[in-house]
Design an enzyme around this catalytic site. Structure first.
Site, PDB file in Angstrom:
ATOM      1  CB  CYS A 126      52.137  26.522  59.499  1.00  0.00           C
ATOM      2  SG  CYS A 126      51.243  24.958  59.326  1.00  0.00           S
ATOM      3  CB  ALA A 127      51.398  32.414  58.030  1.00  0.00           C
ATOM      4  N   GLY A 131      57.007  36.031  58.925  1.00  0.00           N
ATOM      5  CA  GLY A 131      58.321  36.259  58.314  1.00  0.00           C
ATOM      6  C   GLY A 131      58.396  35.751  56.888  1.00  0.00           C
ATOM      7  CE  LYS A 132      56.795  29.999  56.802  1.00  0.00           C
ATOM      8  NZ  LYS A 132      56.758  30.468  58.215  1.00  0.00           N
ATOM      9  CG  ASP A 147      49.248  29.960  62.423  1.00  0.00           C
ATOM     10  OD1 ASP A 147      50.444  29.839  62.122  1.00  0.00           O
ATOM     11  OD2 ASP A 147      48.751  29.422  63.447  1.00  0.00           O
ATOM     12  CG  ASP A 174      43.454  22.536  61.547  1.00  0.00           C
ATOM     13  OD1 ASP A 174      44.566  22.203  61.095  1.00  0.00           O
ATOM     14  OD2 ASP A 174      42.907  21.961  62.505  1.00  0.00           O
ATOM     15  CG  ASP A 189      58.075  26.734  58.484  1.00  0.00           C
ATOM     16  OD1 ASP A 189      58.738  25.684  58.578  1.00  0.00           O
ATOM     17  OD2 ASP A 189      58.358  27.773  59.094  1.00  0.00           O
ATOM     18  CB  CYS A 242      63.006  25.438  61.865  1.00  0.00           C
ATOM     19  SG  CYS A 242      61.780  25.311  63.189  1.00  0.00           S
TER      20      CYS A 242
END
Length: 304
Positions: A126-127, A131-132, A147, A174, A189, A242
């Site tokens: 889930c990039a 940023g990560k 992703d 996926d 994430d 988040c």
């Protein structure tokens, strides 16, 4: 990340319920922390040597000062600089030439939480826009960034190109059905309600639906279970959101650990992240307390 487009996945699991009064309470626009607008800038990708980090951060602060933008060290992340106000950072040569990246401090803390060592293989599921991934490269890790969205991967590739980060394996995949050999560290994430980001996106609270808090944990549990298969014995699994919601954070992790006894909760070693952002072994960043976007993460070690 938002997850409205994939709410229907994994519907075989029971959904949690939250009423309209509860969702209104959680998204009350009167909270002071919603109005915090401090900016975060990270330095360009380098190595994991502490002196290199210090020199690069110092050089970044001097370069920003020369551009008329004062900066100070971020209070929690070792890698960041905090800006006052909302300067047009993306128009600076420093940004366009890949010397700096704009990122909230909570995202930097997630990368620090992996405590990834130089040469370790890390998967960033889930990039999103990367940023990560960029923060993980900062630690010297080798990164597979994946992703399910081709559009998000296009933005990720653009960011990697701008930051001159060429040694990243980017894959469209996926997270509920990964096709990977086991690696040292897996970071997920997951799609979430994003309630921890309302300080920067206050209008998003009006798009949040009761069904989001009820159904997203179903998808989150499915992703966590699937991604765990990609962690080699002795490796590390990090689940993050988040969101500020118990249903998406503690509850998901506790259910996973109850169902899979090959993983145990493992708090970070002393000094990996500041103690002030740790809560009973979890990373828990609260906008109203820490002045940055909200974030939650759990470190889990595969013991067999």
């Amino acid at each position: 990340m938002r997850g409205a487009a994939v709410l229907g996945l994994g519907a075989h699991r029971p959904a949690l319920r939250v009423d309209n009064h509860e969702i209104a309470r959680r998204t009350d626009s009167s909270d002071e922390w919603i109005r915090d607008r401090s900016g975060i800038v990270t330095r360009g990708v380098a190595g994991d040597d502490e002196s290199t980090v210090d020199m690069a951060t110092s050089a970044g602060a001097k370069a920003l000062a020369a551009a008329g933008i004062p900066a100070e060290d971020t209070p929690f992340s070792l890698w960041g600089l905090r800006l006052q106000g909302k300067p047009a950072v993306n128009k600076l040569d420093l940004y366009t030439q890949g010397a700096i990246e704009v990122q909230d401090e909570g995202s930097q803390l997630l990368a620090l939480l992996t405590d990834a060592k130089r040469g370790e293989m890390v998967v960033d599921f889930c990039a999103g826009a990367g940023g990560k991934t960029l923060a993980l490269l900062q630690a010297g890790a080798r990164v597979i960034a994946s992703d399910r969205s081709a559009n998000r991967l296009q933005r990720l590739n653009a960011n990697l190109e701008r930051m001159h980060a060429t040694h990243v394996d980017v894959r469209e995949m996926d997270a509920t059905a990964p096709t990977l050999e086991p690696v040292d560290v897996v970071l997920i994430d997951v799609p979430c309600t994003g309630t921890g980001t309302f300080r920067r996106h206050p209008d998003a609270r009006w798009r949040l639906r009761v069904s989001d808090i009820a159904l997203l944990p179903v998808l989150q549990r499915d992703i966590l279970a699937a991604a765990s298969s990609c962690v080699k014995p002795g490796g590390l699994l990090i689940y993050s959101t988040c969101s500020l919601e118990h249903e998406e954070n503690d509850a998901v992790v506790h259910e996973f650990l109850a169902e899979d006894d090959s993983f145990v909760l493992e708090p970070p070693a002393a000094g990996v992240v500041p103690d002030v952002v740790l809560d009973k072994g979890f990373l828990r960043v609260l906008p109203q307390e820490h002045g940055v976007d909200g974030a939650f993460a759990a470190r889990m070690r595969r013991i067999r």
